[in-house]
Motif scaffolding. Sequence first.
Motif, mmCIF file in Angstrom:
data_model
loop_
_atom_site.group_PDB
_atom_site.id
_atom_site.type_symbol
_atom_site.label_atom_id
_atom_site.label_comp_id
_atom_site.label_asym_id
_atom_site.label_seq_id
_atom_site.Cartn_x
_atom_site.Cartn_y
_atom_site.Cartn_z
ATOM 1 N N LEU A 137 -12.602 -4.456 3.208
ATOM 2 C CA LEU A 137 -12.772 -5.878 3.375
ATOM 3 C C LEU A 137 -14.049 -6.111 4.154
ATOM 4 O O LEU A 137 -14.358 -5.391 5.085
ATOM 5 C CB LEU A 137 -11.580 -6.481 4.127
ATOM 6 C CG LEU A 137 -10.334 -6.759 3.278
ATOM 7 C CD1 LEU A 137 -10.601 -7.861 2.300
ATOM 8 C CD2 LEU A 137 -9.864 -5.518 2.558
ATOM 9 N N ASP A 165 -13.834 -12.637 2.608
ATOM 10 C CA ASP A 165 -14.442 -11.435 2.055
ATOM 11 C C ASP A 165 -15.516 -11.736 1.024
ATOM 12 O O ASP A 165 -16.138 -10.828 0.486
ATOM 13 C CB ASP A 165 -13.359 -10.575 1.378
ATOM 14 C CG ASP A 165 -12.167 -10.354 2.261
ATOM 15 O OD1 ASP A 165 -12.381 -10.095 3.449
ATOM 16 O OD2 ASP A 165 -11.037 -10.459 1.783
ATOM 17 N N TYR A 173 -6.612 -12.047 10.974
ATOM 18 C CA TYR A 173 -7.193 -11.358 9.833
ATOM 19 C C TYR A 173 -8.348 -10.505 10.332
ATOM 20 O O TYR A 173 -9.412 -11.010 10.668
ATOM 21 C CB TYR A 173 -7.678 -12.366 8.787
ATOM 22 C CG TYR A 173 -8.117 -11.728 7.486
ATOM 23 C CD1 TYR A 173 -7.192 -11.154 6.625
ATOM 24 C CD2 TYR A 173 -9.458 -11.719 7.123
ATOM 25 C CE1 TYR A 173 -7.587 -10.585 5.436
ATOM 26 C CE2 TYR A 173 -9.866 -11.150 5.922
ATOM 27 C CZ TYR A 173 -8.924 -10.584 5.087
ATOM 28 O OH TYR A 173 -9.321 -10.011 3.902
ATOM 29 N N THR A 207 -11.298 -7.665 10.141
ATOM 30 C CA THR A 207 -12.260 -7.164 9.164
ATOM 31 C C THR A 207 -13.077 -6.008 9.718
ATOM 32 O O THR A 207 -14.069 -5.614 9.111
ATOM 33 C CB THR A 207 -13.223 -8.286 8.731
ATOM 34 O OG1 THR A 207 -13.881 -8.820 9.881
ATOM 35 C CG2 THR A 207 -12.469 -9.397 8.016
ATOM 36 N N ALA A 222 -7.658 -4.338 8.267
ATOM 37 C CA ALA A 222 -7.410 -5.484 7.388
ATOM 38 C C ALA A 222 -6.055 -5.348 6.701
ATOM 39 O O ALA A 222 -5.300 -6.322 6.579
ATOM 40 C CB ALA A 222 -8.521 -5.606 6.352
#
Length: 623
Positions: free
Chosen positions: A32, A276, A439, A441, A447
């Motif tokens: 991601l 993303d 979330y 990353t 992720a």
Amino acid sequence: MSFNEYLQKSRHTNCMNTRKNQHSELEVVFALVLTAAVFLFATSCTNISSSSASTTSSTKSVTTSPTDYAVGDTKSIYIDMDENISTFSKSQATLRAKGTYCYVWIIDTYYATTASGAHVNTAVAEKIAAQFDVIYPMVRNVFGNESDTLLTGSLSTKSSTSSTASSISTASGTQTATYTSTESPNIIEIANSTKTLTVSGLTSGQTVYLAKTNVTGSTVESSNVRKVKTSDCSGITLNTATSSSTNSSSSSSGSSSPTRDTVSAQRWHCALSEADLPEITFTEEATASRAATSSMSSTCDTGTMVNIVLYDIAADYSESATSTTGVAGYFYSRDYYTNASASNKGKYFYVDSAYANEDINDIYSTLAHEFQHMIHFGVKNISQGVSSGTAFNEMLSMLCEDMMECYFEDNLDGFSLSSGPAQRLPFFNAWYYVSGLEYLTSSTASALCSYASNYAFGAWLIRNYGGIPLLAEMSANSSVDTNSITQAVQTVNGTAYSMEDLLKDFAASCIISREDYGFNKAISDAGSYSYSDDSVSYDYPLKALDLWNLDSQLAEYYEQTSASSSASYFKYDGPTLFASNQLADLRPYSVHLHKVGTVTDDEMTLTFSSSSPEAMRMYLIIE
């Protein structure tokens, strides 16, 4: 097995899906994005082949008014052209199936009369159109309607604000409590000022657990997290580890934090979040016009139809028997803007053609997932002028899959609980503490932890605080993220529950294994949201999820992963429980679970470290 050891062993094994084949070594197999690019399964392919199947259809030009496309018609559609999904170009697509609510287009370079590899045929398109026609009204019945409006200029929205971690104080007080056997579970909240806790009314042999929660949107660093001191405790045999670091946990799954960007092909209907995808850019001359609107029914060539576009997303498929595809699908709100670069100007989402050939059932669940994203953008961003975080949006899409699971299982050959989002639960059991309701990353692995944690919390929430009406309220209300969650819970239940209250109950549900409690609770009544038309009646039942017997509930999934070299990485027998003295960062809106020890007397005293973050809550749970 530690996470890093797992990553080393799993590079050759697709262990998160029901796929049986092996894939080659990849520098990055599913990642991601950190900023604007999406790193997917790295292959040498960066361009789409120029070869295409022949067609006898005519091409209809795109106009500013709707065209009633017929099967066989063609048009040019923007699709991603590289493994990072960072560049987009137009490719010719042919309409291969037409439903009541959707057009299913196949990019010509990925069409073949016989479906194989990344090439799909008309039969696949027809199956998708037929199934989406069933899904469409059932999802709208709960989540609301997607927008029929095109936008010009950037959309001005409000985002929710995260609470920040508060100060650290010193705990020096004492607290007493009495165990009450009639309370189930018996939960004792430990005050932030408490340094010494004495509990009476106990019986030798009882097990003592400790749950920690973070009630804010910021991380509490491990150095500030409170713990049970191994000295100055009595009436209990403590469960201790040789090191306070989570890297040496005594849990069966191991517990080092995931730090590598290279993991096995863990797609699980991997639908890309907009976080993303490249940031939407607008043409210079239109930026002054902010969110002027126009009706799709009069200005969009496909009208109000939903366009489902099939092709090899990220151009990452190889005919080699050892390769695998990466992303099942995505929705990109860019297509709702008339002046955004590479906008298709209409209702679009994109589905991976190789994945459709490999497991069509997985794609059906993906259709529900992506359609929720489309509805969410219309309801929250366009209609209400608010913008949710990725975690909340993804949670709702996974819950959309969850509510459709029983329908799919009853009507599709080969569909099971293993085909839907429940397959994330073994990952949650092992690594829930890596991500809270957020979330991440920073790496692929983190992720994936975010997806697992957000689904687990959402699945638990709707099974305990209102079922389908709660899900509908979270979608419909004018708030986002944790504000939407608490507002919906209060509206549906008539209570004043806060995130602190919900996380307390959630933590207990991750410790207590019991029928009709916590996750292990089935919901069969959708109330006023029950759906019925001429051909389908559906009450959106939700299956009980037994975190301690996932090997039975996810039999197909378990069979696949138990045969792999990474079998010990998955956890089917409940969430990881750390020793009494182990520490880890408390991520935003997260839990951390400990097995403290075993009672040896009728009274027990525990002593805690003195630091007391105001963002942190602790609960003693006794069985």
